[in-house]
Design a protein around this motif. Structure first.
Motif, mmCIF file in Angstrom:
data_model
loop_
_atom_site.group_PDB
_atom_site.id
_atom_site.type_symbol
_atom_site.label_atom_id
_atom_site.label_comp_id
_atom_site.label_asym_id
_atom_site.label_seq_id
_atom_site.Cartn_x
_atom_site.Cartn_y
_atom_site.Cartn_z
ATOM 1 N N HIS A 16 -19.483 41.791 13.836
ATOM 2 C CA HIS A 16 -19.474 43.154 12.950
ATOM 3 C C HIS A 16 -20.127 42.833 11.697
ATOM 4 O O HIS A 16 -20.481 43.708 11.082
ATOM 5 C CB HIS A 16 -18.165 43.559 12.485
ATOM 6 C CG HIS A 16 -17.241 44.023 13.850
ATOM 7 N ND1 HIS A 16 -16.224 43.162 14.533
ATOM 8 C CD2 HIS A 16 -17.382 45.029 14.529
ATOM 9 C CE1 HIS A 16 -15.773 43.914 15.488
ATOM 10 N NE2 HIS A 16 -16.498 44.889 15.551
ATOM 11 N N ALA A 20 -13.790 39.105 7.481
ATOM 12 C CA ALA A 20 -12.544 39.386 8.381
ATOM 13 C C ALA A 20 -11.657 38.449 7.592
ATOM 14 O O ALA A 20 -11.937 37.275 7.297
ATOM 15 C CB ALA A 20 -12.601 38.982 9.833
ATOM 16 N N MET A 91 -9.981 42.321 18.129
ATOM 17 C CA MET A 91 -10.932 42.145 16.982
ATOM 18 C C MET A 91 -10.187 41.588 15.691
ATOM 19 O O MET A 91 -9.200 42.155 15.369
ATOM 20 C CB MET A 91 -11.623 43.647 16.548
ATOM 21 C CG MET A 91 -12.381 44.310 17.754
ATOM 22 S SD MET A 91 -12.930 45.936 17.250
ATOM 23 C CE MET A 91 -11.849 46.758 16.696
ATOM 24 N N THR A 93 -11.589 41.626 12.921
ATOM 25 C CA THR A 93 -11.668 42.460 11.754
ATOM 26 C C THR A 93 -10.537 43.661 11.639
ATOM 27 O O THR A 93 -10.593 44.348 10.692
ATOM 28 C CB THR A 93 -13.060 43.416 11.881
ATOM 29 O OG1 THR A 93 -13.016 43.790 13.241
ATOM 30 C CG2 THR A 93 -13.990 42.248 11.675
ATOM 31 N N THR A 94 -9.867 43.700 12.647
ATOM 32 C CA THR A 94 -8.566 44.479 12.548
ATOM 33 C C THR A 94 -7.385 44.027 11.770
ATOM 34 O O THR A 94 -6.615 44.132 11.028
ATOM 35 C CB THR A 94 -7.972 44.825 13.808
ATOM 36 O OG1 THR A 94 -7.412 43.735 14.511
ATOM 37 C CG2 THR A 94 -8.795 45.652 14.859
ATOM 38 N N ARG A 95 -7.381 42.507 11.666
ATOM 39 C CA ARG A 95 -6.169 41.874 10.790
ATOM 40 C C ARG A 95 -6.230 42.245 9.212
ATOM 41 O O ARG A 95 -5.202 42.280 8.692
ATOM 42 C CB ARG A 95 -6.356 40.392 11.012
ATOM 43 C CG ARG A 95 -6.275 39.957 12.556
ATOM 44 C CD ARG A 95 -6.968 38.584 12.610
ATOM 45 N NE ARG A 95 -6.685 38.335 14.064
ATOM 46 C CZ ARG A 95 -5.815 37.268 14.699
ATOM 47 N NH1 ARG A 95 -5.126 36.695 13.918
ATOM 48 N NH2 ARG A 95 -5.834 37.124 15.962
ATOM 49 N N ASN A 117 -11.525 50.454 20.935
ATOM 50 C CA ASN A 117 -10.555 49.541 20.266
ATOM 51 C C ASN A 117 -9.997 49.677 18.929
ATOM 52 O O ASN A 117 -9.310 48.968 18.368
ATOM 53 C CB ASN A 117 -11.270 48.161 19.963
ATOM 54 C CG ASN A 117 -12.044 47.488 21.450
ATOM 55 O OD1 ASN A 117 -11.365 47.536 22.390
ATOM 56 N ND2 ASN A 117 -13.244 46.902 21.413
ATOM 57 N N GLU A 119 -9.263 51.218 15.187
ATOM 58 C CA GLU A 119 -9.696 50.845 13.834
ATOM 59 C C GLU A 119 -9.746 49.502 13.340
ATOM 60 O O GLU A 119 -9.188 48.640 13.625
ATOM 61 C CB GLU A 119 -8.832 51.673 12.854
ATOM 62 C CG GLU A 119 -9.224 51.929 11.578
ATOM 63 C CD GLU A 119 -8.249 52.615 10.495
ATOM 64 O OE1 GLU A 119 -8.606 53.340 9.816
ATOM 65 O OE2 GLU A 119 -6.977 51.969 10.643
ATOM 66 N N TYR A 120 -10.894 49.053 12.523
ATOM 67 C CA TYR A 120 -10.985 47.837 12.198
ATOM 68 C C TYR A 120 -11.394 48.099 10.549
ATOM 69 O O TYR A 120 -11.911 49.250 10.312
ATOM 70 C CB TYR A 120 -11.901 46.914 12.781
ATOM 71 C CG TYR A 120 -13.567 46.975 12.629
ATOM 72 C CD1 TYR A 120 -14.219 46.594 11.656
ATOM 73 C CD2 TYR A 120 -13.920 48.096 13.692
ATOM 74 C CE1 TYR A 120 -15.505 46.791 11.616
ATOM 75 C CE2 TYR A 120 -15.589 48.201 13.579
ATOM 76 C CZ TYR A 120 -16.243 47.978 12.656
ATOM 77 O OH TYR A 120 -17.516 48.096 12.537
ATOM 78 N N ASP A 122 -14.238 47.035 7.705
ATOM 79 C CA ASP A 122 -15.453 46.568 7.377
ATOM 80 C C ASP A 122 -15.338 46.292 5.678
ATOM 81 O O ASP A 122 -15.297 46.966 5.152
ATOM 82 C CB ASP A 122 -16.514 47.645 7.462
ATOM 83 C CG ASP A 122 -18.013 47.199 7.443
ATOM 84 O OD1 ASP A 122 -18.129 46.189 6.513
ATOM 85 O OD2 ASP A 122 -18.993 47.568 8.170
ATOM 86 N N ASP A 153 -12.258 35.706 16.883
ATOM 87 C CA ASP A 153 -12.897 37.152 17.637
ATOM 88 C C ASP A 153 -13.254 36.928 18.881
ATOM 89 O O ASP A 153 -13.734 37.890 19.647
ATOM 90 C CB ASP A 153 -14.063 37.480 16.402
ATOM 91 C CG ASP A 153 -14.162 38.930 16.406
ATOM 92 O OD1 ASP A 153 -13.339 39.908 16.767
ATOM 93 O OD2 ASP A 153 -15.311 39.389 16.083
#
Length: 162
Positions: A16, A20, A91, A93-95, A117, A119-120, A122, A153
């Motif tokens: 991404h 993250a 992902m 980046t969701t964490r 997938n 929301e994540y 950024d 990831d």
């Protein structure tokens, strides 16, 4: 301002191209689960991998031996449906949605919605110094580990064992 006593690990999420963040308390164990599954050579070995933090995308409730996934059949994690479709591992980046305080998420990041997938978050790489400083000022222990973040990831899952 609330003081936290949480240890976070963060890094550049290659897929991404942003930062993250993850809970350092479980990140290493989750990465070990991913590596163990990626290292399985047969479906039998894959089914034996114990998952305590993540779902098991090659477990017996997903792939039955009688459907052609016998214990002695060759296993390739890059051919597992949930991996191919991008659902496993989740992902990384969701964490950040769970581990970063809301006010810092609002100030330093933007929520991105994906079609498949969810929301994540950024978190632009150019906000690293300020965001990490704010977290540390609030009592967070923060360490950078790009390799761990990308392993969480599932980046390059097919080449983990090479």
């Amino acid at each position: 301002m609330t003081t936290q006593h949480q240890h976070l690990v963060y890094g550049h999420a290659t897929a991404h191209d942003c930062l993250a963040f993850a809970d350092a308390g479980t990140a290493t164990e989750e990465a070990a689960e991913i590596q163990a599954l990626a290292a399985a050579r047969t479906w039998g070995e894959a089914r034996q991998v114990r998952m305590t933090h993540l779902s098991h995308p090659a477990g017996p409730d997903c792939y039955e031996p009688e459907d052609g996934y016998g214990d002695d059949k060759p296993f390739d994690i890059a051919e597992v449906g949930a991996v191919v479709e991008g659902y496993w591992p989740p992902m990384v980046t969701t964490r950040a949605l769970d581990v970063l305080p809301q006010d810092l998420r609002d100030r330093y990041a933007k929520a991105v919605h994906t079609v498949h997938n969810g929301e994540y978050l950024d978190v632009p790489t150019d906000s690293e110094a300020e965001l990490v400083a704010e977290l540390r000022a609030r009592g967070y222990e923060v360490s950078r580990d790009d390799e761990l973040i990308n392993l969480l990831d599932g980046f390059s899952l097919g080449s983990l064992t090479s």
